[in-house]
Write a protein that holds these residues in place. Structure first.
Motif, PDB file in Angstrom:
ATOM      1  N   TRP A  30       0.842  -1.198   0.000  1.00  0.00           N
ATOM      2  CA  TRP A  30       0.000   0.000   0.000  1.00  0.00           C
ATOM      3  C   TRP A  30       0.878   1.249   0.000  1.00  0.00           C
ATOM      4  O   TRP A  30       0.664   2.175  -0.792  1.00  0.00           O
ATOM      5  CB  TRP A  30      -0.904  -0.026   1.216  1.00  0.00           C
ATOM      6  CG  TRP A  30      -2.056   0.940   1.188  1.00  0.00           C
ATOM      7  CD1 TRP A  30      -2.196   2.056   0.418  1.00  0.00           C
ATOM      8  CD2 TRP A  30      -3.236   0.861   1.966  1.00  0.00           C
ATOM      9  NE1 TRP A  30      -3.388   2.676   0.683  1.00  0.00           N
ATOM     10  CE2 TRP A  30      -4.047   1.955   1.639  1.00  0.00           C
ATOM     11  CE3 TRP A  30      -3.686  -0.024   2.935  1.00  0.00           C
ATOM     12  CZ2 TRP A  30      -5.287   2.189   2.228  1.00  0.00           C
ATOM     13  CZ3 TRP A  30      -4.929   0.217   3.523  1.00  0.00           C
ATOM     14  CH2 TRP A  30      -5.716   1.298   3.174  1.00  0.00           C
ATOM     15  N   ALA A  31       1.870   1.287   0.873  1.00  0.00           N
ATOM     16  CA  ALA A  31       2.746   2.459   0.960  1.00  0.00           C
ATOM     17  C   ALA A  31       3.582   2.637  -0.302  1.00  0.00           C
ATOM     18  O   ALA A  31       3.854   3.770  -0.722  1.00  0.00           O
ATOM     19  CB  ALA A  31       3.654   2.333   2.187  1.00  0.00           C
ATOM     20  N   ALA A  32       3.988   1.536  -0.928  1.00  0.00           N
ATOM     21  CA  ALA A  32       4.786   1.625  -2.155  1.00  0.00           C
ATOM     22  C   ALA A  32       4.013   2.343  -3.255  1.00  0.00           C
ATOM     23  O   ALA A  32       4.606   3.036  -4.083  1.00  0.00           O
ATOM     24  CB  ALA A  32       5.204   0.232  -2.629  1.00  0.00           C
TER      25      ALA A  32
ATOM     26  N   SER B  43      -4.263 -13.603   6.107  1.00  0.00           N
ATOM     27  CA  SER B  43      -3.037 -13.222   5.399  1.00  0.00           C
ATOM     28  C   SER B  43      -3.290 -12.959   3.926  1.00  0.00           C
ATOM     29  O   SER B  43      -2.788 -11.978   3.364  1.00  0.00           O
ATOM     30  CB  SER B  43      -1.977 -14.309   5.578  1.00  0.00           C
ATOM     31  OG  SER B  43      -1.613 -14.411   6.930  1.00  0.00           O
ATOM     32  N   ASP B  44      -4.068 -13.833   3.275  1.00  0.00           N
ATOM     33  CA  ASP B  44      -4.430 -13.592   1.871  1.00  0.00           C
ATOM     34  C   ASP B  44      -5.105 -12.231   1.721  1.00  0.00           C
ATOM     35  O   ASP B  44      -4.778 -11.450   0.827  1.00  0.00           O
ATOM     36  CB  ASP B  44      -5.389 -14.678   1.361  1.00  0.00           C
ATOM     37  CG  ASP B  44      -4.686 -15.955   0.951  1.00  0.00           C
ATOM     38  OD1 ASP B  44      -3.490 -15.899   0.604  1.00  0.00           O
ATOM     39  OD2 ASP B  44      -5.343 -17.008   0.962  1.00  0.00           O
TER      40      ASP B  44
ATOM     41  N   VAL C  79      -5.312  -7.328  -0.739  1.00  0.00           N
ATOM     42  CA  VAL C  79      -6.005  -6.039  -0.651  1.00  0.00           C
ATOM     43  C   VAL C  79      -4.989  -4.905  -0.551  1.00  0.00           C
ATOM     44  O   VAL C  79      -5.147  -3.855  -1.193  1.00  0.00           O
ATOM     45  CB  VAL C  79      -7.011  -6.025   0.518  1.00  0.00           C
ATOM     46  CG1 VAL C  79      -7.549  -4.628   0.770  1.00  0.00           C
ATOM     47  CG2 VAL C  79      -8.157  -6.991   0.229  1.00  0.00           C
ATOM     48  N   GLY C  80      -3.917  -5.120   0.215  1.00  0.00           N
ATOM     49  CA  GLY C  80      -2.857  -4.100   0.301  1.00  0.00           C
ATOM     50  C   GLY C  80      -2.249  -3.817  -1.054  1.00  0.00           C
ATOM     51  O   GLY C  80      -2.011  -2.656  -1.420  1.00  0.00           O
TER      52      GLY C  80
ATOM     53  N   TRP D 267      -9.488  -6.637  -3.723  1.00  0.00           N
ATOM     54  CA  TRP D 267     -10.573  -7.314  -3.004  1.00  0.00           C
ATOM     55  C   TRP D 267     -11.053  -8.545  -3.771  1.00  0.00           C
ATOM     56  O   TRP D 267     -11.337  -9.582  -3.169  1.00  0.00           O
ATOM     57  CB  TRP D 267     -11.730  -6.365  -2.744  1.00  0.00           C
ATOM     58  CG  TRP D 267     -11.494  -5.446  -1.578  1.00  0.00           C
ATOM     59  CD1 TRP D 267     -11.150  -4.132  -1.620  1.00  0.00           C
ATOM     60  CD2 TRP D 267     -11.568  -5.790  -0.193  1.00  0.00           C
ATOM     61  NE1 TRP D 267     -11.007  -3.635  -0.353  1.00  0.00           N
ATOM     62  CE2 TRP D 267     -11.266  -4.621   0.547  1.00  0.00           C
ATOM     63  CE3 TRP D 267     -11.861  -6.962   0.505  1.00  0.00           C
ATOM     64  CZ2 TRP D 267     -11.253  -4.611   1.937  1.00  0.00           C
ATOM     65  CZ3 TRP D 267     -11.847  -6.941   1.890  1.00  0.00           C
ATOM     66  CH2 TRP D 267     -11.546  -5.765   2.590  1.00  0.00           C
ATOM     67  N   ALA D 268     -11.148  -8.444  -5.094  1.00  0.00           N
ATOM     68  CA  ALA D 268     -11.590  -9.587  -5.900  1.00  0.00           C
ATOM     69  C   ALA D 268     -10.585 -10.737  -5.793  1.00  0.00           C
ATOM     70  O   ALA D 268     -10.972 -11.900  -5.601  1.00  0.00           O
ATOM     71  CB  ALA D 268     -11.771  -9.175  -7.356  1.00  0.00           C
ATOM     72  N   ALA D 269      -9.304 -10.426  -5.911  1.00  0.00           N
ATOM     73  CA  ALA D 269      -8.275 -11.459  -5.791  1.00  0.00           C
ATOM     74  C   ALA D 269      -8.323 -12.100  -4.404  1.00  0.00           C
ATOM     75  O   ALA D 269      -8.226 -13.330  -4.272  1.00  0.00           O
ATOM     76  CB  ALA D 269      -6.890 -10.870  -6.067  1.00  0.00           C
TER      77      ALA D 269
END
Length: 179
Positions: free
Chosen positions: A15-17, A72-73, A78-79, A91-93
């Motif tokens: 997310w931060a990347a 964890s998934d 999501v991140g 979210w789909a993945a």
């Protein structure tokens, strides 16, 4: 529990990347994400092996074998989705990844042996997202940003969907064969 902490770190790094403006900072975050994805798998593997080999399997061991994997998934995928500006894809993945485990457990609940087949089971999902993170470090050399992670999330989503269909078909076939 440690695997969930590693996954949280991976998801946060992805997310931060996505918002990092400094290419070096972005590269470091992507490397952290890749390492934490693998650390997540290592924690999960060692926990089960130690419990079985040491004869310390606990009554709640089945819960701790499955629940952290699903969390964890979710955290990692999501991140990554938020990091590339495509939260719906993340979210789909994640939903499809969780569904692969649900179908496996559904088969087990029907009295069948657990089906760990792919093409996108947990090891393949983590390999895909880890390789994508590593390739994304070099991405500015040949393209813009986030194309590799975008493609990887699509590969995970489509592959997990195919895994769900394959496992479901195998369950139905085996149940029908029972007569």
């Amino acid at each position: 529990i440690a695997s969930m902490a590693a996954a949280l770190a991976a998801g946060a790094a992805f997310w931060a990347a996505g918002s990092a403006v400094d290419p070096i900072g972005r590269a470091v975050l992507l490397l952290v994400a890749a390492c934490c994805c693998q650390l997540r798998l290592l924690c999960n593997l060692l926990d089960g092996m130690v419990a079985i080999e040491a004869g310390k399997a606990a009554p709640d061991g089945a819960f701790w074998n499955e629940f952290p994997d699903r969390v964890s998934d979710l955290l990692i995928l999501v991140g990554a989705g938020y990091g590339i500006g495509e939260p719906a894809l993340g979210w789909a993945a994640a939903a499809l990844a969780i569904l692969t485990a649900y179908v496996r457990e559904l088969g087990r609940g029907c009295g069948l042996a657990p089906d760990f087949s792919g093409p996108m089971a947990k090891p393949q999902r983590m390999a895909t997202i880890t390789v994508a993170a590593l390739l994304s470090v070099l991405e500015p050399l040949w393209s813009g940003r986030n194309e590799v992670l975008w493609a990887a999330l699509w590969v995970v989503a489509v592959g997990a969907g195919a895994t769900v269909v394959r496992r479901s078909w195998r369950i139905v076939t085996k149940l029908r064969a029972r007569g």
